[in-house]
Design an enzyme around this catalytic site. Structure first.
Site, short mmCIF file in Angstrom:
data_model
loop_
_atom_site.label_atom_id
_atom_site.label_comp_id
_atom_site.label_asym_id
_atom_site.label_seq_id
_atom_site.Cartn_x
_atom_site.Cartn_y
_atom_site.Cartn_z
N GLU A 61 -1.01 7.35 -2.72
CA GLU A 61 -1.46 8.49 -1.90
C GLU A 61 -1.54 8.16 -0.41
O GLU A 61 -1.77 9.05 0.42
CB GLU A 61 -2.83 8.96 -2.38
CG GLU A 61 -2.81 9.77 -3.67
CD GLU A 61 -2.64 8.91 -4.91
OE1 GLU A 61 -3.00 7.70 -4.86
OE2 GLU A 61 -2.13 9.41 -5.91
N VAL A 120 -4.30 -2.26 -1.90
CA VAL A 120 -4.11 -3.54 -2.60
C VAL A 120 -3.42 -3.26 -3.93
O VAL A 120 -4.00 -2.60 -4.80
CB VAL A 120 -5.48 -4.24 -2.86
CG1 VAL A 120 -5.27 -5.52 -3.68
CG2 VAL A 120 -6.17 -4.56 -1.54
N LEU A 121 -2.18 -3.70 -4.02
CA LEU A 121 -1.39 -3.53 -5.25
C LEU A 121 -1.32 -4.88 -5.93
O LEU A 121 -0.85 -5.87 -5.34
CB LEU A 121 0.02 -3.04 -4.91
CG LEU A 121 0.13 -1.52 -4.64
CD1 LEU A 121 1.39 -1.21 -3.85
CD2 LEU A 121 0.11 -0.74 -5.94
N ILE A 122 -1.82 -4.97 -7.18
CA ILE A 122 -1.79 -6.23 -7.93
C ILE A 122 -0.85 -6.04 -9.12
O ILE A 122 -1.01 -5.10 -9.91
CB ILE A 122 -3.20 -6.63 -8.41
CG1 ILE A 122 -4.14 -6.77 -7.20
CG2 ILE A 122 -3.13 -7.93 -9.21
CD1 ILE A 122 -5.58 -7.15 -7.56
N GLU A 125 1.46 -5.56 -16.03
CA GLU A 125 2.47 -5.91 -17.05
C GLU A 125 3.73 -5.05 -16.93
O GLU A 125 4.76 -5.36 -17.49
CB GLU A 125 1.86 -5.70 -18.44
CG GLU A 125 0.68 -6.61 -18.74
CD GLU A 125 -0.05 -6.16 -20.02
OE1 GLU A 125 -0.77 -6.97 -20.60
OE2 GLU A 125 0.13 -4.98 -20.41
N THR A 126 3.61 -3.96 -16.17
CA THR A 126 4.75 -3.02 -16.15
C THR A 126 5.39 -2.99 -14.75
O THR A 126 4.97 -3.74 -13.86
CB THR A 126 4.24 -1.58 -16.44
OG1 THR A 126 3.42 -1.18 -15.32
CG2 THR A 126 3.42 -1.54 -17.72
N HIS A 128 5.15 -0.54 -12.76
CA HIS A 128 4.39 0.42 -11.95
C HIS A 128 4.21 -0.11 -10.53
O HIS A 128 4.42 0.57 -9.54
CB HIS A 128 3.02 0.60 -12.63
CG HIS A 128 2.31 1.85 -12.25
ND1 HIS A 128 2.90 3.09 -12.22
CD2 HIS A 128 1.03 2.05 -11.86
CE1 HIS A 128 2.02 4.00 -11.86
NE2 HIS A 128 0.88 3.40 -11.63
O1 LIG Z 1 -1.59 0.69 -10.70
N1 LIG Z 1 -2.10 -0.06 -9.91
C1 LIG Z 1 -2.53 0.29 -8.62
C2 LIG Z 1 -2.59 1.61 -8.13
N2 LIG Z 1 -2.26 2.64 -8.93
C3 LIG Z 1 -2.66 4.02 -8.67
C4 LIG Z 1 -1.66 4.77 -7.81
O2 LIG Z 1 -1.69 4.27 -6.47
C5 LIG Z 1 -2.04 6.26 -7.76
O3 LIG Z 1 -3.32 6.40 -7.19
C6 LIG Z 1 -2.02 6.90 -9.13
O4 LIG Z 1 -0.76 6.63 -9.75
C7 LIG Z 1 -2.23 8.42 -9.07
O5 LIG Z 1 -1.25 9.00 -8.26
N3 LIG Z 1 -2.97 1.85 -6.85
C8 LIG Z 1 -3.33 0.82 -6.03
O6 LIG Z 1 -3.68 1.05 -4.86
N4 LIG Z 1 -3.28 -0.47 -6.48
C9 LIG Z 1 -2.89 -0.78 -7.73
O7 LIG Z 1 -2.85 -1.99 -8.09
#
Ligand SMILES: O=Nc1c(NC[C@H](O)[C@H](O)[C@H](O)CO)[nH]c(=O)[nH]c1=O
Length: 194
Positions: A61, A120-122, A125-126, A128
């Site tokens: 977002e 922060v994206l960690i 397993e997928t 995503h």
């Molecule tokens: O999945 N992991 C993460 C994540 N997933 C949510 C994504 O950004 C979003 O908010 C949703 O898909 C809804 O649209 N968002 C992060 O900031 N860090 C992560 O590590």
């Protein structure tokens, strides 16, 4: 000479307005990053009242949250300028051409001089992680080029929590990258005003 980060420069941030837009995933890492960025903004002379902190659910977002923060601040800026409530709507502003927006953002009571996007994206397993990281990074680049407002990339894309902690300066490890983002926001904000 510096191997990694940019060689430091001093810029006077006293005339800047800066937004920090952060995701709420992995908040134990987000919090020190945001604090580090804010600390550097204040150290460069940015007034506390000119630092706006907003949040969104996740890094996906961030591009739309940064764009929205920019447009909403334009509306408040044009209200201040015209001193009327008949300011252009968000729809009007979204439809405005880039040159219109550029003229709008050159006003003294204009919106933000820079925006820091923090996430922060960690890796899980997928796949995503890869898709969000790629989309968020390209989205933020597009927002800054479309609006002319520098968007500082404050998204950590790490493989595990240890790497995240090291880049937020948590547990006395590593270096808080939020500080670098704060310094970059001051430099780019000042240069935007030149
Ligand atoms: O999945 N992991 C993460 C994540 N997933 C949510 C994504 O950004 C979003 O908010 C949703 O898909 C809804 O649209 N968002 C992060 O900031 N860090 C992560 O590590």
């Amino acid at each position: 000479m510096y191997l990694k980060g940019p060689s430091p420069q001093h810029h006077d941030g006293s005339g800047l307005r800066v937004a920090i837009v952060h995701a709420r995933w992995n908040e134990t890492i987000i919090e020190p990053l945001v604090a580090g960025a804010k600390e550097k903004l204040l150290a460069a002379g940015v007034k506390e009242s000119n630092i706006v902190v907003q949040s969104c659910p996740g890094s996906w977002e961030l591009p739309i949250a940064v764009q929205r923060a920019f447009f909403l601040s334009l509306i408040s800026a044009s209200q201040i300028q015209s001193n009327t409530t008949g300011a252009p709507s968000a729809t009007d502003l979204l439809a405005a051409s880039t040159s219109d927006l550029t003229s709008l953002t050159n006003s003294s009571s204009g919106p933000f001089d820079a925006v820091i996007a923090v996430g922060v994206l960690i890796k899980g397993e997928t796949m995503h992680f890869e898709y969000i990281a790629d989309a968020a990074v390209h989205g933020l680049m597009r927002v800054q080029l479309d609006t002319g407002i520098p968007v500082i990339l404050g998204i950590l894309t790490v493989l595990n929590e240890e790497q995240a902690k090291a880049r937020a300066g948590v547990d006395g490890k590593g270096h808080n990258h939020g500080e670098d983002w704060g310094s970059a926001a001051v430099e780019m904000g000042v240069k935007r005003q030149e």
